[in-house]
Structures are given as C-alpha cells and as structure tokens.
Design a protein around this motif. Sequence first.
Motif, PDB file in Angstrom:
ATOM      1  N   ILE A 100       0.805  -0.738   0.268  1.00  0.00           N
ATOM      2  CA  ILE A 100      -0.200   0.146  -0.337  1.00  0.00           C
ATOM      3  C   ILE A 100       0.582   0.921   0.200  1.00  0.00           C
ATOM      4  CG2 ILE A 100      -2.007   1.301   1.442  1.00  0.00           C
ATOM      5  CD1 ILE A 100      -2.490  -1.362   2.783  1.00  0.00           C
ATOM      6  N   PRO A 101       0.557   2.031  -0.829  1.00  0.00           N
ATOM      7  CA  PRO A 101       0.965   3.223  -0.630  1.00  0.00           C
ATOM      8  C   PRO A 101       1.438   4.242   0.487  1.00  0.00           C
ATOM      9  CG  PRO A 101      -0.047   3.589  -2.906  1.00  0.00           C
ATOM     10  CD  PRO A 101      -0.969   2.026  -1.855  1.00  0.00           C
ATOM     11  N   PHE A 102       2.864   5.279   0.496  1.00  0.00           N
ATOM     12  CA  PHE A 102       2.860   5.564   2.180  1.00  0.00           C
ATOM     13  C   PHE A 102       3.576   7.522   1.676  1.00  0.00           C
ATOM     14  CE2 PHE A 102       5.038   7.282   5.422  1.00  0.00           C
ATOM     15  CZ  PHE A 102       4.525   7.494   6.732  1.00  0.00           C
ATOM     16  N   ILE A 103       2.272   8.198   2.335  1.00  0.00           N
ATOM     17  CA  ILE A 103       2.591   9.767   2.248  1.00  0.00           C
ATOM     18  C   ILE A 103       3.260  10.739   3.329  1.00  0.00           C
ATOM     19  CG2 ILE A 103       2.644  12.092   0.722  1.00  0.00           C
ATOM     20  CD1 ILE A 103       0.324  10.918  -1.060  1.00  0.00           C
ATOM     21  N   SER A 104       4.397  10.494   4.036  1.00  0.00           N
ATOM     22  CA  SER A 104       4.690  10.922   5.157  1.00  0.00           C
ATOM     23  C   SER A 104       4.770  12.874   5.245  1.00  0.00           C
ATOM     24  CB  SER A 104       6.066  11.159   5.704  1.00  0.00           C
ATOM     25  OG  SER A 104       6.704  11.922   4.596  1.00  0.00           O
ATOM     26  N   LYS A 105       3.837  12.299   6.341  1.00  0.00           N
ATOM     27  CA  LYS A 105       3.063  14.374   6.362  1.00  0.00           C
ATOM     28  C   LYS A 105       4.330  14.975   7.105  1.00  0.00           C
ATOM     29  CE  LYS A 105      -0.707  12.746   8.930  1.00  0.00           C
ATOM     30  NZ  LYS A 105      -1.848  13.154  10.080  1.00  0.00           N
ATOM     31  N   PRO A 106       4.388  16.324   6.842  1.00  0.00           N
ATOM     32  CA  PRO A 106       3.499  16.898   5.801  1.00  0.00           C
ATOM     33  C   PRO A 106       3.162  16.966   4.688  1.00  0.00           C
ATOM     34  CG  PRO A 106       5.379  18.546   6.250  1.00  0.00           C
ATOM     35  CD  PRO A 106       5.382  17.421   6.946  1.00  0.00           C
ATOM     36  N   GLU A 108       1.670  17.323   0.497  1.00  0.00           N
ATOM     37  CA  GLU A 108       1.456  18.492  -0.400  1.00  0.00           C
ATOM     38  C   GLU A 108       0.179  17.747  -0.735  1.00  0.00           C
ATOM     39  OE1 GLU A 108       3.535  19.928  -3.463  1.00  0.00           O
ATOM     40  OE2 GLU A 108       5.439  20.405  -1.836  1.00  0.00           O
ATOM     41  N   VAL A 109      -1.462  18.456  -0.930  1.00  0.00           N
ATOM     42  CA  VAL A 109      -2.241  17.958  -1.007  1.00  0.00           C
ATOM     43  C   VAL A 109      -2.503  17.510  -2.719  1.00  0.00           C
ATOM     44  CG1 VAL A 109      -4.863  18.706  -1.512  1.00  0.00           C
ATOM     45  CG2 VAL A 109      -3.212  19.144   0.734  1.00  0.00           C
ATOM     46  N   ASP A 110      -1.799  18.684  -3.150  1.00  0.00           N
ATOM     47  CA  ASP A 110      -1.910  18.130  -4.977  1.00  0.00           C
ATOM     48  C   ASP A 110      -0.969  16.850  -4.843  1.00  0.00           C
ATOM     49  OD1 ASP A 110      -2.815  20.821  -5.480  1.00  0.00           O
ATOM     50  OD2 ASP A 110      -0.864  21.637  -5.760  1.00  0.00           O
ATOM     51  N   ARG A 111      -0.440  16.707  -4.690  1.00  0.00           N
ATOM     52  CA  ARG A 111       0.035  14.419  -4.292  1.00  0.00           C
ATOM     53  C   ARG A 111      -0.607  13.977  -3.806  1.00  0.00           C
ATOM     54  NH1 ARG A 111       5.327  12.526  -1.001  1.00  0.00           N
ATOM     55  NH2 ARG A 111       5.176  10.275  -2.135  1.00  0.00           N
ATOM     56  N   VAL A 112      -0.988  14.100  -2.535  1.00  0.00           N
ATOM     57  CA  VAL A 112      -2.956  13.137  -2.338  1.00  0.00           C
ATOM     58  C   VAL A 112      -3.443  13.154  -3.194  1.00  0.00           C
ATOM     59  CG1 VAL A 112      -4.327  12.692  -0.922  1.00  0.00           C
ATOM     60  CG2 VAL A 112      -1.913  13.963   0.239  1.00  0.00           C
ATOM     61  N   VAL A 113      -3.930  14.486  -4.089  1.00  0.00           N
ATOM     62  CA  VAL A 113      -4.415  14.173  -5.358  1.00  0.00           C
ATOM     63  C   VAL A 113      -4.238  13.133  -5.974  1.00  0.00           C
ATOM     64  CG1 VAL A 113      -5.717  15.722  -6.888  1.00  0.00           C
ATOM     65  CG2 VAL A 113      -6.505  16.484  -4.752  1.00  0.00           C
ATOM     66  N   SER A 114      -3.456  13.570  -7.016  1.00  0.00           N
ATOM     67  CA  SER A 114      -2.657  12.802  -8.196  1.00  0.00           C
ATOM     68  C   SER A 114      -2.725  11.325  -7.711  1.00  0.00           C
ATOM     69  CB  SER A 114      -0.963  13.466  -8.377  1.00  0.00           C
ATOM     70  OG  SER A 114      -0.448  12.495  -8.843  1.00  0.00           O
ATOM     71  N   HIS A 115      -2.256  11.432  -6.149  1.00  0.00           N
ATOM     72  CA  HIS A 115      -2.196   9.579  -5.758  1.00  0.00           C
ATOM     73  C   HIS A 115      -3.670   8.835  -6.281  1.00  0.00           C
ATOM     74  CE1 HIS A 115       1.966   8.466  -4.588  1.00  0.00           C
ATOM     75  NE2 HIS A 115       1.782   7.555  -3.763  1.00  0.00           N
ATOM     76  N   ILE A 116      -4.521   9.316  -5.757  1.00  0.00           N
ATOM     77  CA  ILE A 116      -5.733   8.945  -5.271  1.00  0.00           C
ATOM     78  C   ILE A 116      -5.805   9.197  -6.918  1.00  0.00           C
ATOM     79  CG2 ILE A 116      -7.641  10.060  -4.997  1.00  0.00           C
ATOM     80  CD1 ILE A 116      -7.420  10.562  -2.627  1.00  0.00           C
ATOM     81  N   ARG A 117      -5.971  10.571  -8.199  1.00  0.00           N
ATOM     82  CA  ARG A 117      -6.028  10.051  -9.627  1.00  0.00           C
ATOM     83  C   ARG A 117      -5.616   8.439 -10.045  1.00  0.00           C
ATOM     84  NH1 ARG A 117      -8.042  16.298 -10.319  1.00  0.00           N
ATOM     85  NH2 ARG A 117      -9.726  16.422  -9.103  1.00  0.00           N
ATOM     86  N   SER A 118      -4.559   8.548  -9.293  1.00  0.00           N
ATOM     87  CA  SER A 118      -3.629   7.422 -10.474  1.00  0.00           C
ATOM     88  C   SER A 118      -4.161   5.736 -10.150  1.00  0.00           C
ATOM     89  CB  SER A 118      -2.323   7.675 -10.222  1.00  0.00           C
ATOM     90  OG  SER A 118      -2.350   7.660  -9.123  1.00  0.00           O
ATOM     91  N   MET A 119      -4.530   6.088  -8.474  1.00  0.00           N
ATOM     92  CA  MET A 119      -5.380   4.743  -7.903  1.00  0.00           C
ATOM     93  C   MET A 119      -7.027   4.419  -8.617  1.00  0.00           C
ATOM     94  SD  MET A 119      -3.953   5.593  -3.831  1.00  0.00           S
ATOM     95  CE  MET A 119      -3.929   3.360  -3.323  1.00  0.00           C
ATOM     96  N   THR A 120      -7.138   5.345  -8.698  1.00  0.00           N
ATOM     97  CA  THR A 120      -8.433   5.154  -9.446  1.00  0.00           C
ATOM     98  C   THR A 120      -8.390   5.014 -11.666  1.00  0.00           C
ATOM     99  OG1 THR A 120      -9.204   7.268  -9.515  1.00  0.00           O
ATOM    100  CG2 THR A 120     -10.034   5.638  -7.725  1.00  0.00           C
ATOM    101  N   GLY A 121      -7.318   5.076 -11.780  1.00  0.00           N
ATOM    102  CA  GLY A 121      -7.213   5.151 -12.742  1.00  0.00           C
ATOM    103  C   GLY A 121      -7.836   6.564 -13.776  1.00  0.00           C
ATOM    104  N   GLN A 122      -8.545   7.492 -12.577  1.00  0.00           N
ATOM    105  CA  GLN A 122      -9.596   7.832 -13.303  1.00  0.00           C
ATOM    106  C   GLN A 122      -8.898   9.552 -13.045  1.00  0.00           C
ATOM    107  OE1 GLN A 122     -13.666   7.763 -12.313  1.00  0.00           O
ATOM    108  NE2 GLN A 122     -13.574   5.274 -12.750  1.00  0.00           N
ATOM    109  N   ARG A 123      -9.540  10.424 -13.617  1.00  0.00           N
ATOM    110  CA  ARG A 123      -9.278  12.059 -13.548  1.00  0.00           C
ATOM    111  C   ARG A 123     -11.042  13.001 -13.341  1.00  0.00           C
ATOM    112  NH1 ARG A 123      -4.854  10.983 -12.440  1.00  0.00           N
ATOM    113  NH2 ARG A 123      -2.850  10.923 -14.065  1.00  0.00           N
ATOM    114  N   GLY A 124     -11.559  12.665 -12.103  1.00  0.00           N
ATOM    115  CA  GLY A 124     -12.824  13.080 -11.658  1.00  0.00           C
ATOM    116  C   GLY A 124     -14.090  12.902 -12.543  1.00  0.00           C
ATOM    117  N   GLU A 125     -13.536  11.475 -13.276  1.00  0.00           N
ATOM    118  CA  GLU A 125     -14.788  10.558 -14.277  1.00  0.00           C
ATOM    119  C   GLU A 125     -15.483   9.646 -13.321  1.00  0.00           C
ATOM    120  OE1 GLU A 125     -12.542  10.521 -17.697  1.00  0.00           O
ATOM    121  OE2 GLU A 125     -11.999  12.126 -17.853  1.00  0.00           O
ATOM    122  N   GLY A 126     -15.453   9.915 -12.807  1.00  0.00           N
ATOM    123  CA  GLY A 126     -16.925   9.011 -12.166  1.00  0.00           C
ATOM    124  C   GLY A 126     -17.559   9.389 -11.819  1.00  0.00           C
TER     125      GLY A 126
END
Length: 135
Positions: A100-106, A108-126
């Motif tokens: 499972i991917p891990f991002i340490s705190k603190p 950047e939200v952009d990095r979190v969003v990018s990870h989430i979108r790459s995990m779903t394979g979508q760009r906000g189209e679901g």
Amino acid sequence: MAGDTNCVLVVEDDGLIRLSLVEELEDAGLSVFEASTADEALQIIEEHPQIEVIFTDIDMPGSMDGLKMATLVRQSRPDMQILLTSGYLKVSKNDLPWKIPFISKPYEVDRVVSHIRSMTGQRGEGICLGPSFGS
C-alpha cells in the motif's frame, strides 16, 4: 462538481487536519467522506460502497490503527484503493500490507490528489453521490 467525481474516505483523528484536507480535496473536485477513527471508517465503508479510495492516518485512537484497518478492508474489499500517511512513523514499502502506498506528513495536497486519481485510473470522471447528496 460533486456527483461526478471520485469518492474518497479520509480517516484522520486530528480534527483540524481532517477539516483542512477534506476541504482541499473537495476543492480539487473529489467527493469526500470523513471519519475520525478506524471503527467509524469501517461503518462508513459498509454504508457507502461507492467509496473507491481510503486515505488514512496510521496513528489513531480506538480499537485499531490505520494499518489494521487497511488489512481488514483489503480482506473484505480487495478492490478498495488505500493510501496511508503518518507524521510519526517512517514505514518501508516492504513493511506495508500489499505494498500500500505511503505518504509522510506533512504532505502536499496536490500530491495526495495525484495519487488518488492515479489509483482510480480516472481524472474525476467517475460517479460518486457523496455525503452532500444525502447518501
């Protein structure tokens, strides 16, 4: 924009961090559910099968931490994408369940969003009828 976005569950016990993160993820076009404990998160996941990704802190109060919750979720919902974070622990990729991917705190939200979108394979189209739509 909600209603046609990816569904994310943020699990964070620090209320200020959770509030800020939820707001920023929503601003990025994601539909966000939130929980302050792993127990609460498991209940939300059961009630809302449209959730695609869990972004969870590892260090949490309650009956289990984020790692144990991730293990339980993977057993019941192997399709669920999970992203872990912590400000206290430094975790090796080899020590994480199912890599499972891990991002340490603190982070950047952009990095979190990018990870989430790459995990779903979508760009906000679901499709996600998130909490603001009475689900």
